[in-house]
Write a protein that holds these residues in place. Structure first.
Motif, short mmCIF file in Angstrom:
data_model
loop_
_atom_site.label_atom_id
_atom_site.label_comp_id
_atom_site.label_asym_id
_atom_site.label_seq_id
_atom_site.Cartn_x
_atom_site.Cartn_y
_atom_site.Cartn_z
N GLN A 228 0.84 -1.20 0.00
CA GLN A 228 0.00 0.00 0.00
C GLN A 228 0.87 1.24 0.00
N LEU A 229 0.68 2.12 -0.97
CA LEU A 229 1.39 3.39 -1.02
C LEU A 229 0.35 4.49 -0.89
N GLY A 230 0.23 5.05 0.31
CA GLY A 230 -0.85 5.98 0.56
C GLY A 230 -2.16 5.21 0.63
N THR A 231 -3.08 5.55 -0.24
CA THR A 231 -4.38 4.86 -0.25
C THR A 231 -4.50 3.85 -1.39
N ALA A 232 -3.48 3.79 -2.25
CA ALA A 232 -3.57 2.93 -3.44
C ALA A 232 -2.51 1.84 -3.41
N PRO A 233 -2.86 0.64 -3.83
CA PRO A 233 -1.87 -0.42 -3.93
C PRO A 233 -0.92 -0.18 -5.10
N VAL A 234 0.32 -0.56 -4.95
CA VAL A 234 1.29 -0.52 -6.04
C VAL A 234 2.04 -1.85 -6.07
N TYR A 235 2.64 -2.13 -7.21
CA TYR A 235 3.45 -3.33 -7.37
C TYR A 235 4.86 -2.88 -7.71
N MET A 236 5.84 -3.61 -7.19
CA MET A 236 7.23 -3.18 -7.37
C MET A 236 8.14 -4.39 -7.52
N ALA A 237 9.07 -4.30 -8.46
CA ALA A 237 10.10 -5.32 -8.65
C ALA A 237 11.46 -4.65 -8.58
N PHE A 238 12.41 -5.28 -7.90
CA PHE A 238 13.76 -4.72 -7.81
C PHE A 238 14.75 -5.84 -7.52
N LEU A 239 16.02 -5.53 -7.78
CA LEU A 239 17.09 -6.52 -7.66
C LEU A 239 18.08 -6.08 -6.59
N ARG A 240 18.53 -7.04 -5.78
CA ARG A 240 19.58 -6.77 -4.79
C ARG A 240 20.76 -7.71 -5.03
N PHE A 241 21.94 -7.18 -4.83
CA PHE A 241 23.18 -7.94 -5.03
C PHE A 241 23.64 -8.53 -3.70
N MET A 242 23.99 -9.82 -3.71
CA MET A 242 24.45 -10.46 -2.49
C MET A 242 25.95 -10.25 -2.34
N GLY A 243 26.31 -9.06 -1.89
CA GLY A 243 27.69 -8.64 -1.71
C GLY A 243 27.70 -7.17 -1.32
N ASP A 244 28.88 -6.57 -1.31
CA ASP A 244 29.01 -5.17 -0.89
C ASP A 244 28.64 -4.19 -1.99
N GLU A 245 28.43 -2.94 -1.60
CA GLU A 245 27.98 -1.90 -2.53
C GLU A 245 28.98 -1.67 -3.66
N MET A 246 30.28 -1.67 -3.32
CA MET A 246 31.29 -1.44 -4.36
C MET A 246 31.23 -2.52 -5.43
N GLU A 247 31.03 -3.77 -5.04
CA GLU A 247 30.90 -4.86 -6.01
C GLU A 247 29.61 -4.73 -6.82
N ALA A 248 28.55 -4.29 -6.16
CA ALA A 248 27.25 -4.17 -6.83
C ALA A 248 27.32 -3.21 -8.01
N ARG A 249 28.19 -2.21 -7.91
CA ARG A 249 28.29 -1.20 -8.98
C ARG A 249 28.88 -1.77 -10.27
N ASN A 250 29.42 -2.98 -10.21
CA ASN A 250 29.95 -3.61 -11.41
C ASN A 250 28.86 -4.22 -12.28
N TYR A 251 27.62 -4.20 -11.79
CA TYR A 251 26.53 -4.88 -12.49
C TYR A 251 25.38 -3.91 -12.76
N SER A 252 24.62 -4.23 -13.79
CA SER A 252 23.40 -3.49 -14.11
C SER A 252 22.30 -4.49 -14.41
#
Length: 331
Positions: A228-252
């Motif tokens: 729920q975002l405010g009064t309306a439902p939203v759907y969201m997809a996102f990716l997380r890298f299993m490692g540190d932030e500096m390593e994550a920047r090597n990927y898109s």
């Protein structure tokens, strides 16, 4: 509330009674200092310069042991308290000990052990994650701050469906996700997910799904959520890298959802699992789909949610000639 189906292609905080306090190693400041001094004098009189170095190491270790609370065995930081007999205790354990020394049962009072606090200022100690690779050495009072952000510290479980307290390295967490949370595991750098919900107007905060992908020798967590975002439902997809932030920047990565001749795309850098799931979600750092748009993509009479989310992951490679990043696509 969970989505109806998914298809994938590819210490106690209470008060402690005196008799219940476990005592690990009672510290008596005056006797310990006396022992150290005698030991050092013997070394000066009877040892070579090599032995002097060894004695210095032993002396530092001895002082380090003095700085361990005899109750919880954690390192003590100001204010360090002591009883009239010289037994020390950390401020956290003092608050739980009914103002009684756990060693001699005498009243603690409000006596600060200023001498031990001063000695601590002169110490330099290795990071506690040295055994897993951290080479850093810090002054005693800086060590704790470093350890809270050390790149070698363990990771928290990235599972979003519960407040899981498990921590560990990446291989351990991957096994934990597969065996304990029953998360789907896939190999490859492209994905094609279909999310179905029979009644899209009923959205609890939050419906979530998690899939782990292995590509380029790394692991990535793909999250799909309805919240729920405010009064309306939203759907969201996102990716997380299993490692540190500096390593994550090597990927898109890119995500795409569409239907009825329309499509919505997202491209970005995966966030490290050092950032909590909630932090990433609340920052809207991913593909966000409003409910009306989601129902439009679903087609039909807009009574059932049918979203197909596709995407891919690639590694950015530095072009040595021009300095630009070139995508390295996984086959």
């Amino acid at each position: 509330m969970e989505l109806d189906s998914i298809e994938c292609v590819s210490s106690s905080d209470g008060m402690i009674d005196d008799d219940e306090i476990p005592l690990h190693h009672p510290h008596i400041i005056h006797s310990q200092y006396s022992s150290s001094k005698t030991s050092n004098n013997n070394n000066i009189n009877n040892s070579s310069s090599n032995n002097d170095g060894i004695a210095a190491i032993h002396s530092t270790t001895s002082v380090h042991e003095l700085l361990e609370c005899p109750v919880c065995t954690n390192s003590m930081y100001p204010p360090i308290h002591q009883c009239h007999n010289g037994h020390t205790i950390c401020s956290t354990c003092k608050a739980r000990a009914h103002n009684r020394c756990p060693t001699c049962r005498q009243e603690l009072g409000d006596i600060r052990c200023l001498a031990l606090e001063k000695v601590a200022e002169s110490l330099e100690l290795p990071c506690k994650y040295g055994s897993v690779g951290c080479p850093e050495i810090f002054p005693y009072y800086s060590k704790l701050k470093h350890e809270s952000v050390c790149n070698f510290r363990p990771y928290s479980c990235p599972y979003a469906g519960s407040e899981c307290s498990v921590v560990g390295d990446i291989p351990y967490l991957v096994t934990h996700l597969r065996d304990d949370h029953k998360v789907d595991m896939h190999s490859g750098c492209t994905f094609n997910h279909r999310y179905v919900k029979s009644n899209p107007r009923e959205v609890e905060n939050a419906t979530w799904m998690l899939t782990v992908f292995n590509c380029f020798g790394q692991c990535f967590c793909l999250h799909f959520e309805a919240f729920q975002l405010g009064t309306a439902p939203v759907y969201m997809a996102f990716l997380r890298f299993m490692g540190d932030e500096m390593e994550a920047r090597n990927y898109s990565y890119s995500l795409e959802v569409g239907g009825n001749g329309r499509k919505l795309t997202w491209e970005g850098t995966p966030r490290s699992i050092r950032d909590s799931h909630r932090k990433v979600r609340d920052s809207h750092d991913g593909l966000v789909i409003q409910r009306n748009m989601a129902l439009f993509f679903s087609g039909g009479e807009r009574k059932e949610l049918k979203l197909r989310v596709t995407g891919r992951i690639w590694k950015e490679q530095q072009n040595l000639d021009g300095g630009a990043c070139m995508p390295n696509l996984c086959t």
